[in-house]
Motif scaffolding. Structure first.
Motif, mmCIF file in Angstrom:
data_model
loop_
_atom_site.group_PDB
_atom_site.id
_atom_site.type_symbol
_atom_site.label_atom_id
_atom_site.label_comp_id
_atom_site.label_asym_id
_atom_site.label_seq_id
_atom_site.Cartn_x
_atom_site.Cartn_y
_atom_site.Cartn_z
ATOM 1 N N ARG A 1 -5.292 11.748 40.313
ATOM 2 C CA ARG A 1 -4.994 11.368 41.566
ATOM 3 C C ARG A 1 -5.796 10.357 42.084
ATOM 4 O O ARG A 1 -7.068 10.882 42.384
ATOM 5 C CB ARG A 1 -4.517 12.536 42.580
ATOM 6 C CG ARG A 1 -3.223 13.141 42.258
ATOM 7 C CD ARG A 1 -2.081 12.181 42.367
ATOM 8 N NE ARG A 1 -0.837 12.946 42.151
ATOM 9 C CZ ARG A 1 -0.316 12.718 40.942
ATOM 10 N NH1 ARG A 1 -0.935 12.260 39.919
ATOM 11 N NH2 ARG A 1 0.904 13.404 40.698
ATOM 12 N N GLN B 1 1.055 6.250 39.741
ATOM 13 C CA GLN B 1 1.111 7.545 39.933
ATOM 14 C C GLN B 1 2.201 8.271 40.235
ATOM 15 O O GLN B 1 2.625 9.568 40.096
ATOM 16 C CB GLN B 1 0.018 7.973 41.328
ATOM 17 C CG GLN B 1 -1.335 7.583 40.870
ATOM 18 C CD GLN B 1 -2.257 7.920 42.269
ATOM 19 O OE1 GLN B 1 -3.590 8.016 41.972
ATOM 20 N NE2 GLN B 1 -1.556 8.385 43.190
ATOM 21 N N THR B 2 3.234 7.581 41.104
ATOM 22 C CA THR B 2 4.516 8.179 41.507
ATOM 23 C C THR B 2 5.602 8.117 40.319
ATOM 24 O O THR B 2 6.594 8.923 40.247
ATOM 25 C CB THR B 2 5.224 7.654 42.681
ATOM 26 O OG1 THR B 2 5.045 6.159 42.377
ATOM 27 C CG2 THR B 2 3.914 7.725 43.782
ATOM 28 N N ARG B 3 5.434 7.060 39.685
ATOM 29 C CA ARG B 3 6.798 6.782 38.544
ATOM 30 C C ARG B 3 6.261 7.052 36.935
ATOM 31 O O ARG B 3 7.158 7.156 36.116
ATOM 32 C CB ARG B 3 7.009 5.225 38.558
ATOM 33 C CG ARG B 3 7.633 4.719 39.927
ATOM 34 C CD ARG B 3 8.860 5.573 40.451
ATOM 35 N NE ARG B 3 9.503 5.219 41.798
ATOM 36 C CZ ARG B 3 10.245 4.135 41.803
ATOM 37 N NH1 ARG B 3 10.704 3.460 40.927
ATOM 38 N NH2 ARG B 3 10.617 3.886 43.123
#
Length: 315
Positions: free
Chosen positions: A66, A14-16
């Motif tokens: 998400r 999700q973040t990278r």
């Protein structure tokens, strides 16, 4: 644990963004095959992960996805939120950030899973630090652990006998703490006083039908931290200074950073419980630890060494 690894994998994607199996394996410190199995598990759980082949390819989540962590079962959700290595985070100055991160993660959960996570967080604590930070405690699975866990979860009264020859008494179990694999039960007595009981010292336990109301302001982590601080403050203290060879340096827990003394030797300050323990500790190092202070310890070590020489003199 696998649930925690799946959560880390999901949050990393999700973040990278797009990541190769090799990248994920390095982040999670597992094999490529384990990463592949975890990706398959996420896919089966309904997480929209997909792979892109060719140059610049890798694994990704669908755009704008998400996670609400719905792919985790209630028991997996609890396992993720039960314990954090609080003392390590505090050493790094990350304890406040960790608390905020846990709250944010809990906020992403569906209502039912959020209740499970918060329920577990208030009733189970994993503390990885030893009582005196001088070594781990060897333990075994306590006989009454399952019964105590049921009482904590269902908020039911327990009647316990603590140590041989004592009279049984009722308690209201508030939480369980595992400290270096030694289990403790935190419980309130009828008068309202909260105490800690080592499960291995219980000689009998009976689950009663009566329930109790958990104090709304009781926080297990806060209680445990305060009780440890009080215990450390009440523990006997005997400050010593030693010259220790690097071969034996790991056997000590200095209270301040060791000072180099040349040729592989270090000056350390340590805190033991009493002169007897300090003398035995120095002698046990067979010449790789030398007492420098206090003078009484130096004398005690010298006299004990002379006594040992006399006893072992074949003449």
């Amino acid at each position: 644990m696998r649930a925690e690894r799946l959560l880390r994998l999901l949050l990393h994607l999700q973040t990278r963004g797009r990541s190769t199996v090799a990248d994920l394996a390095a982040v999670l410190d597992v094999s490529h095959r384990t990463v592949q199995r975890d990706l398959d598990a996420l896919s089966l759980a309904g997480v929209p992960v997909y792979s892109t082949r060719g140059r610049g390819g890798g694994w990704s989540l669908l755009p704008d996805y998400r996670s609400r962590l719905t792919g985790l079962t209630p028991s997996e959700v609890m396992s993720v939120f039960v314990g954090a290595t609080a003392h390590v985070l505090a050493d790094l100055g990350l304890d406040v950030s960790a608390d905020q991160a846990v709250l944010k993660l809990i906020a992403t959960l569906p209502d039912a899973s959020r209740r499970d996570a918060e329920y577990a967080r208030q009733r189970l604590l994993i503390d990885h630090a030893g009582w005196d930070d001088r070594g781990s405690v060897t333990s075994f699975r306590p006989r009454w652990l399952d019964l105590c866990r049921q009482a904590v979860w269902e908020e039911r009264t327990l009647e316990i006998t603590y140590a041989e020859g004592t009279t049984p008494f009722p308690i209201a179990p508030l939480g369980l703490v595992a400290k270096t694999r030694t289990w403790y039960l935190v419980a309130a007595r009828p008068a309202g006083h909260v105490r800690t009981y080592r499960l291995s010292r219980l000689t009998a336990a009976t689950l009663l039908s009566a329930t109790f109301t958990r104090p709304p302001d009781f926080d297990l982590a806060t209680y445990w931290h305060q009780s440890q601080q009080a215990l450390k403050a009440s523990r006997p203290s005997y400050l010593i200074v030693l010259r220790v060879h690097e071969d034996s340096l790991r056997r000590f827990r200095p209270t301040t950073p060791p000072i180099p003394a040349g040729n592989g030797w270090w000056i350390i300050h340590a805190d033991l419980e009493n002169p007897t323990e300090a003398t035995a500790t120095v002698l046990a190092q067979a010449g790789t630890a030398i007492a420098l202070s206090p003078p009484a310890l130096v004398t005690a070590v010298r006299e004990a060494a002379q006594s040992l020489t006399t006893l072992h003199n074949p003449g």
